[in-house]
Design a protein around this motif. Sequence first.
Motif, mmCIF file in Angstrom:
data_model
loop_
_atom_site.group_PDB
_atom_site.id
_atom_site.type_symbol
_atom_site.label_atom_id
_atom_site.label_comp_id
_atom_site.label_asym_id
_atom_site.label_seq_id
_atom_site.Cartn_x
_atom_site.Cartn_y
_atom_site.Cartn_z
ATOM 1 N N ARG A 141 -50.636 -42.149 -33.929
ATOM 2 C CA ARG A 141 -52.517 -42.513 -34.657
ATOM 3 C C ARG A 141 -51.816 -41.016 -36.308
ATOM 4 O O ARG A 141 -53.091 -41.022 -37.356
ATOM 5 C CB ARG A 141 -53.307 -41.693 -33.434
ATOM 6 C CG ARG A 141 -53.220 -43.502 -32.772
ATOM 7 C CD ARG A 141 -54.674 -43.576 -32.577
ATOM 8 N NE ARG A 141 -54.555 -44.832 -31.689
ATOM 9 C CZ ARG A 141 -55.198 -44.841 -30.107
ATOM 10 N NH1 ARG A 141 -55.903 -44.416 -30.030
ATOM 11 N NH2 ARG A 141 -55.487 -46.069 -29.838
ATOM 12 N N TYR A 150 -50.463 -47.807 -30.407
ATOM 13 C CA TYR A 150 -50.616 -48.245 -29.651
ATOM 14 C C TYR A 150 -50.152 -48.038 -28.246
ATOM 15 O O TYR A 150 -48.968 -48.079 -28.173
ATOM 16 C CB TYR A 150 -51.540 -49.451 -29.822
ATOM 17 C CG TYR A 150 -52.359 -49.585 -30.376
ATOM 18 C CD1 TYR A 150 -53.978 -49.522 -29.980
ATOM 19 C CD2 TYR A 150 -52.427 -50.732 -31.369
ATOM 20 C CE1 TYR A 150 -54.851 -49.563 -31.151
ATOM 21 C CE2 TYR A 150 -53.151 -50.439 -32.789
ATOM 22 C CZ TYR A 150 -54.333 -50.061 -32.401
ATOM 23 O OH TYR A 150 -55.842 -50.088 -33.173
ATOM 24 N N SER A 151 -50.692 -47.960 -27.351
ATOM 25 C CA SER A 151 -49.409 -47.395 -25.858
ATOM 26 C C SER A 151 -48.679 -48.275 -25.273
ATOM 27 O O SER A 151 -49.521 -49.721 -25.291
ATOM 28 C CB SER A 151 -50.500 -47.437 -24.307
ATOM 29 O OG SER A 151 -50.072 -47.291 -23.572
ATOM 30 N N THR A 154 -49.457 -50.142 -22.720
ATOM 31 C CA THR A 154 -50.248 -51.629 -22.196
ATOM 32 C C THR A 154 -50.680 -53.110 -22.579
ATOM 33 O O THR A 154 -51.129 -54.173 -23.073
ATOM 34 C CB THR A 154 -51.796 -51.179 -22.433
ATOM 35 O OG1 THR A 154 -51.790 -50.850 -24.237
ATOM 36 C CG2 THR A 154 -52.769 -49.989 -21.420
ATOM 37 N N LEU B 248 -60.375 -50.935 -28.488
ATOM 38 C CA LEU B 248 -58.993 -49.868 -29.758
ATOM 39 C C LEU B 248 -58.049 -50.336 -28.602
ATOM 40 O O LEU B 248 -56.861 -51.544 -29.477
ATOM 41 C CB LEU B 248 -58.940 -49.095 -30.326
ATOM 42 C CG LEU B 248 -60.049 -49.295 -31.702
ATOM 43 C CD1 LEU B 248 -59.702 -47.926 -33.002
ATOM 44 C CD2 LEU B 248 -59.508 -49.582 -32.716
ATOM 45 N N ASP B 249 -57.851 -50.141 -27.829
ATOM 46 C CA ASP B 249 -56.816 -50.191 -26.518
ATOM 47 C C ASP B 249 -57.465 -50.571 -25.427
ATOM 48 O O ASP B 249 -57.115 -48.978 -24.361
ATOM 49 C CB ASP B 249 -55.958 -49.704 -26.744
ATOM 50 C CG ASP B 249 -54.389 -49.133 -26.368
ATOM 51 O OD1 ASP B 249 -54.329 -50.403 -25.333
ATOM 52 O OD2 ASP B 249 -53.363 -48.329 -26.511
ATOM 53 N N LEU B 251 -57.525 -51.600 -22.315
ATOM 54 C CA LEU B 251 -55.925 -51.553 -21.236
ATOM 55 C C LEU B 251 -55.843 -49.905 -20.585
ATOM 56 O O LEU B 251 -55.052 -49.469 -19.954
ATOM 57 C CB LEU B 251 -54.873 -52.341 -20.625
ATOM 58 C CG LEU B 251 -55.022 -53.332 -21.044
ATOM 59 C CD1 LEU B 251 -54.480 -54.401 -21.259
ATOM 60 C CD2 LEU B 251 -56.551 -54.278 -19.346
ATOM 61 N N ALA B 252 -56.091 -48.850 -21.734
ATOM 62 C CA ALA B 252 -55.058 -47.650 -21.685
ATOM 63 C C ALA B 252 -56.308 -46.527 -21.349
ATOM 64 O O ALA B 252 -55.770 -45.375 -20.707
ATOM 65 C CB ALA B 252 -54.754 -47.535 -23.726
#
Lengths: 296, 428
Positions: A141, A150-151, A154, B248-249, B251-252
């Motif tokens: 980021r 983004y991870s 996931t 935005l994410d 599941l994180a």
Amino acid sequence: MLALEKRFIDKLKTYLIFAGPTTLAFLTVIILPFLFGIYLTFTNWDGIAKAYDFVGFSNYVTVFRDDAFWRSFLLTVKYVAYTVVIVNTLGFILAYILTGDQVPGQNLLRTGFFVPNLIGGIILGLVWRFIFSNILVFIGRQLNISFLSYSWLTNPDKVLWTLVIVSVWQYSGYMMIIFIAGLVNIPKDLIEAARIDGANGFQRLRMLILPLMVPSFIVTVFLTIQRGFMVYDVNLALTQGGPFKTSELISMHVYEKAFLAQQYGVGQSQAFFLFLLVAAISVTQVYFSKKLEVEA
Amino acid sequence: MKRTGLGLCLLVLVLVLASFSPAVLAQDVHITILNSKGEIQTQLEEIAAYYSSITDGVTVEVIAAPVGQSPFERAVALYASGNAPAILMLDAGDVLLFQDRALALNDEKWVKDAIPNSLDMATAEDGRILAFPVTVEGYGFIYNKAVLNEAVGGEFDPATINTRDALKELFDTIENSGNNAIVIGPEDWSLGAHFFALAYSGQSPDLAEVNAFLEGLKNGTVKLADNAVANGLLDTFDLMKEYNYDRLDPLASTYDRGTQLIGEGEVGVWFQGNWAWPGIADFDTTGGQFGFLPVPISNDPTDLGNTQIPVGVTKYFILDGEQNSPAQQQAAKDFLNWLVYDPEGQRRFVQDASIIPAFSNITIAPNDPLSASIMEYIQEGKTMNFILNLPPDHWANVGASMQKYLSNFIDRAAFFAEVEAYWQGVGK
């Protein structure tokens, strides 16, 4: 006749003295549970009840009809394929570089690459989980790198790669040690002779070193295949099978079937089936790669 | 030389055998409790130490079921090793699986003081009562009162949130005041066992009808797409997704992050149960005022679930009747009686460990705001069934489908199809 009998008893005595305790331990903690496990695949035991029924082969039928099991199995095959190739390639390259003459600090580097293997899978998984979900995302980021923002944990498409990366990091150093042992044992005079005959570095590697390294490769490929199929700790600590079961490798699936879904018989059938498959693959691998071995 | 070898072998054999024989000579009674509520491990250990200090010759030890392992699994392993604890804390749905091994407790004094229905999940078909109800728990939207007061510009009244539109308005008000509305915890157990279970318990206040609904799911006669409660619940979930702090994410996000965000007042609302209090308390910087809101499923305030929160007995103690000696079994019974009837036992159990007791004779209440809020709902009769008899792998499977829906990986039709497929495969 009597003499023969006496010799047999003598042999038995010697055997019992030297290998008795080990045999006993092997029988009680490996063989008996294994046989009992096979017996349980024909029952509908839930893990705790005292009474259970025999259900014949229906647990095996359930296994063959279970889509989730096959999905998990294919995923594991993919994972094993990636890790076997990458771990062995990387391990060999590291070993090759670190047995060369021109690298300073060889011992320190060897230790450094080996250390990840000494860390337990659970801790490794937690450490890498923090790296994947916090550090890499933060870097992504800050620097606007979209594939890191983004991870990966996931993302169902990338999560398998997180497992592969961690396993490569964990096992490359270990395989490197085995390769180093192999490389050191290649007779120096052979390499000298090849050099005098005019073989360049690449030719020496391809025509001489690699064929002589086949015994090491048999060991490392066997170890990586077997560990790949059996992996559970990293899977549990790193991804927990998530997101939504897309990284649930086969050991985790078997475990959840037996203990979470409380279908011990079905889980045990899956485990037995898995055992047969891994045994078959490993034996085939060792058998065929033995044929590649050459005499120096 | 050979002689020494044999002698050594014998010595080893004797030592090994000696370690197997039980140390029966000890006169003190030692009992072990398997705890599966990780958040009260320290408190239970303190209670055990205190109880050991006031009794003559009884020592109580608490062992924990590791995080991430189900209590069932741990109990099975302990039984298989012949080392079962005297007291095992199990999830409600697992109690009857142990009916071959648990002590019948019908003659215990506390049976008649247990609150109505609290022994339903603990009673075997033959009428034996096999377990002691440990705690009543409930769940819903946890709100941080400081954040909500600031948003509404005065005293926030939780009773005003009784429809989905009211919830949306509240979310908007919070966002307008400069805070964030809600964070959704993406844990499969939370989404599967708690959130989507609202679609089951919202069918009817009568548990028998809920069970009939679940039976319909199993045999394929129930279509979730035609079900108003299930659709209404997902409409509310869509609203939550829209305002989700981690949209935005999604599941994180993690459970620990949720406790931090709600505790520090970074968000106003978080979906969880009263078990989250010890975690929230660690981060609380807003004065310790928290409470529960129901999860509305429609815009009609009279619909079930819009003013009620699910409440039930989630954990039970069973007493081992197989691998513990009669003296140990008696000590275990005495310990439970001490918890229910001794003023000091009550105080330590209810207030130190923040347990909402399932016994009508206990008049003291836990001090923490979340349990107090649950008690309020109970006293006002605004409760619905906490569905605890779901299949053991329900949370993992339906939770995974909920995660897909949360991250927009599948749409509602596909979600319903997955849940229906799961139910139709149950027991096959």
